[in-house]
Design a protein around this motif. Sequence first.
Motif, PDB file in Angstrom:
ATOM      1  N   GLN A  60       0.817  -1.203   0.000  1.00  0.00           N
ATOM      2  CA  GLN A  60       0.000   0.000   0.000  1.00  0.00           C
ATOM      3  C   GLN A  60       0.863   1.271   0.000  1.00  0.00           C
ATOM      4  OE1 GLN A  60      -3.445   2.171   2.692  1.00  0.00           O
ATOM      5  NE2 GLN A  60      -3.190  -0.025   2.861  1.00  0.00           N
ATOM      6  N   LEU A  61       1.903   1.291   0.840  1.00  0.00           N
ATOM      7  CA  LEU A  61       2.778   2.470   0.900  1.00  0.00           C
ATOM      8  C   LEU A  61       3.594   2.608  -0.385  1.00  0.00           C
ATOM      9  CD1 LEU A  61       4.048   2.348   4.597  1.00  0.00           C
ATOM     10  CD2 LEU A  61       2.134   3.636   3.625  1.00  0.00           C
ATOM     11  N   GLY A  62       4.000   1.480  -0.955  1.00  0.00           N
ATOM     12  CA  GLY A  62       4.737   1.545  -2.214  1.00  0.00           C
ATOM     13  C   GLY A  62       3.898   2.131  -3.341  1.00  0.00           C
ATOM     14  N   LEU A  63       2.636   1.708  -3.425  1.00  0.00           N
ATOM     15  CA  LEU A  63       1.732   2.261  -4.432  1.00  0.00           C
ATOM     16  C   LEU A  63       1.490   3.744  -4.195  1.00  0.00           C
ATOM     17  CD1 LEU A  63      -0.848  -0.662  -4.650  1.00  0.00           C
ATOM     18  CD2 LEU A  63       0.698   0.073  -6.465  1.00  0.00           C
ATOM     19  N   LYS A  64       1.438   4.153  -2.926  1.00  0.00           N
ATOM     20  CA  LYS A  64       1.238   5.570  -2.621  1.00  0.00           C
ATOM     21  C   LYS A  64       2.440   6.399  -3.048  1.00  0.00           C
ATOM     22  CE  LYS A  64      -1.558   7.180  -1.621  1.00  0.00           C
ATOM     23  NZ  LYS A  64      -2.464   7.774  -2.636  1.00  0.00           N
ATOM     24  N   LEU A  65       3.633   5.900  -2.779  1.00  0.00           N
ATOM     25  CA  LEU A  65       4.833   6.622  -3.210  1.00  0.00           C
ATOM     26  C   LEU A  65       4.870   6.734  -4.735  1.00  0.00           C
ATOM     27  CD1 LEU A  65       7.509   5.130  -0.784  1.00  0.00           C
ATOM     28  CD2 LEU A  65       6.617   7.473  -0.798  1.00  0.00           C
ATOM     29  N   LYS A  66       4.450   5.685  -5.418  1.00  0.00           N
ATOM     30  CA  LYS A  66       4.395   5.728  -6.888  1.00  0.00           C
ATOM     31  C   LYS A  66       3.412   6.800  -7.344  1.00  0.00           C
ATOM     32  CE  LYS A  66       3.333   2.811 -10.895  1.00  0.00           C
ATOM     33  NZ  LYS A  66       2.223   3.648 -11.407  1.00  0.00           N
ATOM     34  N   THR A  67       2.247   6.876  -6.674  1.00  0.00           N
ATOM     35  CA  THR A  67       1.256   7.892  -7.036  1.00  0.00           C
ATOM     36  C   THR A  67       1.815   9.293  -6.841  1.00  0.00           C
ATOM     37  OG1 THR A  67      -0.569   6.436  -6.430  1.00  0.00           O
ATOM     38  CG2 THR A  67      -1.044   8.793  -6.512  1.00  0.00           C
ATOM     39  N   LEU A  68       2.481   9.519  -5.713  1.00  0.00           N
ATOM     40  CA  LEU A  68       3.053  10.840  -5.437  1.00  0.00           C
ATOM     41  C   LEU A  68       4.121  11.210  -6.457  1.00  0.00           C
ATOM     42  CD1 LEU A  68       3.417  10.656  -1.540  1.00  0.00           C
ATOM     43  CD2 LEU A  68       1.681  11.891  -2.853  1.00  0.00           C
ATOM     44  N   ALA A  69       4.875  10.191  -6.879  1.00  0.00           N
ATOM     45  CA  ALA A  69       5.976  10.471  -7.805  1.00  0.00           C
ATOM     46  C   ALA A  69       5.504  10.697  -9.234  1.00  0.00           C
ATOM     47  CB  ALA A  69       6.967   9.307  -7.772  1.00  0.00           C
ATOM     48  N   THR A  70       4.350  10.140  -9.611  1.00  0.00           N
ATOM     49  CA  THR A  70       3.915  10.200 -11.011  1.00  0.00           C
ATOM     50  C   THR A  70       2.812  11.226 -11.277  1.00  0.00           C
ATOM     51  OG1 THR A  70       2.346   8.388 -10.614  1.00  0.00           O
ATOM     52  CG2 THR A  70       4.546   7.802 -11.434  1.00  0.00           C
ATOM     53  N   THR A  71       2.243  11.827 -10.234  1.00  0.00           N
ATOM     54  CA  THR A  71       1.138  12.764 -10.446  1.00  0.00           C
ATOM     55  C   THR A  71       1.567  14.230 -10.403  1.00  0.00           C
ATOM     56  OG1 THR A  71       0.598  12.698  -8.084  1.00  0.00           O
ATOM     57  CG2 THR A  71      -0.607  11.200  -9.553  1.00  0.00           C
ATOM     58  N   GLY A  72       2.825  14.487 -10.069  1.00  0.00           N
ATOM     59  CA  GLY A  72       3.286  15.869  -9.988  1.00  0.00           C
ATOM     60  C   GLY A  72       3.024  16.534  -8.658  1.00  0.00           C
ATOM     61  N   LEU A  73       2.565  15.775  -7.667  1.00  0.00           N
ATOM     62  CA  LEU A  73       2.289  16.361  -6.351  1.00  0.00           C
ATOM     63  C   LEU A  73       3.567  16.812  -5.659  1.00  0.00           C
ATOM     64  CD1 LEU A  73      -0.429  13.857  -5.127  1.00  0.00           C
ATOM     65  CD2 LEU A  73      -0.751  16.319  -5.409  1.00  0.00           C
ATOM     66  N   LEU A  74       4.609  16.038  -5.776  1.00  0.00           N
ATOM     67  CA  LEU A  74       5.859  16.381  -5.089  1.00  0.00           C
ATOM     68  C   LEU A  74       6.550  17.579  -5.725  1.00  0.00           C
ATOM     69  CD1 LEU A  74       7.350  12.824  -4.388  1.00  0.00           C
ATOM     70  CD2 LEU A  74       6.112  14.328  -2.828  1.00  0.00           C
ATOM     71  N   THR A  75       6.383  17.746  -7.018  1.00  0.00           N
ATOM     72  CA  THR A  75       7.050  18.852  -7.724  1.00  0.00           C
ATOM     73  C   THR A  75       6.216  20.125  -7.759  1.00  0.00           C
ATOM     74  OG1 THR A  75       6.142  18.097  -9.846  1.00  0.00           O
ATOM     75  CG2 THR A  75       8.297  17.225  -9.188  1.00  0.00           C
ATOM     76  N   GLY A  76       4.965  20.043  -7.305  1.00  0.00           N
ATOM     77  CA  GLY A  76       4.110  21.224  -7.311  1.00  0.00           C
ATOM     78  C   GLY A  76       3.332  21.412  -8.595  1.00  0.00           C
ATOM     79  N   GLN A  77       3.474  20.483  -9.550  1.00  0.00           N
ATOM     80  CA  GLN A  77       2.723  20.600 -10.795  1.00  0.00           C
ATOM     81  C   GLN A  77       1.229  20.384 -10.569  1.00  0.00           C
ATOM     82  OE1 GLN A  77       4.919  17.575 -12.963  1.00  0.00           O
ATOM     83  NE2 GLN A  77       6.048  19.137 -14.130  1.00  0.00           N
ATOM     84  N   LEU A  78       0.900  19.594  -9.552  1.00  0.00           N
ATOM     85  CA  LEU A  78      -0.495  19.370  -9.185  1.00  0.00           C
ATOM     86  C   LEU A  78      -0.708  19.896  -7.778  1.00  0.00           C
ATOM     87  CD1 LEU A  78      -3.241  18.081  -9.923  1.00  0.00           C
ATOM     88  CD2 LEU A  78      -2.415  15.957  -8.870  1.00  0.00           C
ATOM     89  N   ARG A  79      -1.702  20.777  -7.615  1.00  0.00           N
ATOM     90  CA  ARG A  79      -1.955  21.412  -6.330  1.00  0.00           C
ATOM     91  C   ARG A  79      -3.218  20.860  -5.677  1.00  0.00           C
ATOM     92  NH1 ARG A  79       2.291  23.957  -4.489  1.00  0.00           N
ATOM     93  NH2 ARG A  79       0.907  25.264  -3.213  1.00  0.00           N
ATOM     94  N   ILE A  80      -3.188  20.797  -4.343  1.00  0.00           N
ATOM     95  CA  ILE A  80      -4.357  20.380  -3.582  1.00  0.00           C
ATOM     96  C   ILE A  80      -5.301  21.582  -3.454  1.00  0.00           C
ATOM     97  CG2 ILE A  80      -5.185  19.396  -1.421  1.00  0.00           C
ATOM     98  CD1 ILE A  80      -3.352  17.566  -2.996  1.00  0.00           C
ATOM     99  N   VAL A  81      -6.543  21.423  -3.916  1.00  0.00           N
ATOM    100  CA  VAL A  81      -7.469  22.561  -3.915  1.00  0.00           C
ATOM    101  C   VAL A  81      -8.781  22.275  -3.174  1.00  0.00           C
ATOM    102  CG1 VAL A  81      -6.535  23.525  -6.056  1.00  0.00           C
ATOM    103  CG2 VAL A  81      -8.412  21.855  -6.160  1.00  0.00           C
ATOM    104  N   SER A  82      -9.005  21.025  -2.710  1.00  0.00           N
ATOM    105  CA  SER A  82     -10.261  20.720  -2.032  1.00  0.00           C
ATOM    106  C   SER A  82     -10.124  19.461  -1.181  1.00  0.00           C
ATOM    107  CB  SER A  82     -11.377  20.496  -3.060  1.00  0.00           C
ATOM    108  OG  SER A  82     -11.159  19.284  -3.766  1.00  0.00           O
ATOM    109  N   PRO A  83     -11.002  19.304  -0.171  1.00  0.00           N
ATOM    110  CA  PRO A  83     -10.991  18.078   0.637  1.00  0.00           C
ATOM    111  C   PRO A  83     -11.239  16.825  -0.196  1.00  0.00           C
ATOM    112  CG  PRO A  83     -12.272  19.794   1.721  1.00  0.00           C
ATOM    113  CD  PRO A  83     -11.967  20.288   0.341  1.00  0.00           C
ATOM    114  N   ASP A  84     -12.086  16.937  -1.207  1.00  0.00           N
ATOM    115  CA  ASP A  84     -12.351  15.775  -2.063  1.00  0.00           C
ATOM    116  C   ASP A  84     -11.088  15.316  -2.776  1.00  0.00           C
ATOM    117  OD1 ASP A  84     -14.990  15.691  -1.353  1.00  0.00           O
ATOM    118  OD2 ASP A  84     -15.675  16.902  -3.053  1.00  0.00           O
ATOM    119  N   MET A  85     -10.234  16.257  -3.121  1.00  0.00           N
ATOM    120  CA  MET A  85      -8.988  15.907  -3.792  1.00  0.00           C
ATOM    121  C   MET A  85      -8.052  15.169  -2.837  1.00  0.00           C
ATOM    122  SD  MET A  85      -6.649  18.443  -6.072  1.00  0.00           S
ATOM    123  CE  MET A  85      -5.401  17.770  -7.170  1.00  0.00           C
TER     124      MET A  85
END
Length: 267
Positions: free
Chosen positions: A30-55
């Motif tokens: 589960q944690l490995g899949l989460k790290l993969k998600t963080l690394a591939t969605t642009g969340l760590l680099t700031g390309q994707l921003r958190i804008v709502s609780p649903d997100m």
Amino acid sequence: MKKVINLTLYNIGQAKGFILVVALLQILLQLGLKLKTLATTGLLTGQLRIVSPDMVKEIVLDQLAIGLPVFFAGSAILVYSAVIWSREWSSKGSFIYRLLMLPGSRFGIYWAKLLTMLVITFFLQAVQVVGVFLNYYLTSFFIPEFAQYHITPWSLVTNSIAMPLLVPQYAVQFLLILTMGIALIVTVFQLAILVVGVEKKGYVRKVTSVVLYVLVIVVTFTAIMRTQFVVRLIGNEAMVFLIGSMLIWIVLNMLLSDYLLNHKVSV
């Protein structure tokens, strides 16, 4: 009853290595899949921003990170059930045959095995919920913006569409998942008894009995699904129908196993 409880505790002790390994692999997966998600969605680099609780919920509880560990744990439990049940029946000098020679109901051995599998299932279910909490805190560590939305881990567990398998919101959901799980386990047990537990005269008769049982499985579950669609059951109606069908299947398998243990298994 005391015999069943003591045997269940013994079986759990024998399974502790399996339980710990599967629990660890669940968390790591589960944690490995989460790290993969963080690394591939642009969340760590700031390309994707958190804008709502649903997100936040969508990021933490993506269905792959939750569903894959659940599928892995469920498959592991079924495989383990088949392996230990078959291994014990395959040797005449095994522990289970010594238990069969003791006074009392032979079916207590079956109950103990079934209770063991249920305890393991609920424990691994709890581990998966803990994994969700770790998932949330791991994501919060890398993405501090999570904190401003004040979402508690428990609200994630109880309100996400990805979580009903782990924490059902309604009793009927819990009963459906429970009965389906037990139905799978008793089916595996039944196959193991037929394949390696029951004394038969000749290889052909053994193969025939197993093939007939498999055909009964296919016909039964095809009839269940066909009835559900023909009658057009939806919502709670469909779940209640499936629960009733699973209960009938469980009871019939238990009755057959009880008969085989008492009349077709020699020690």
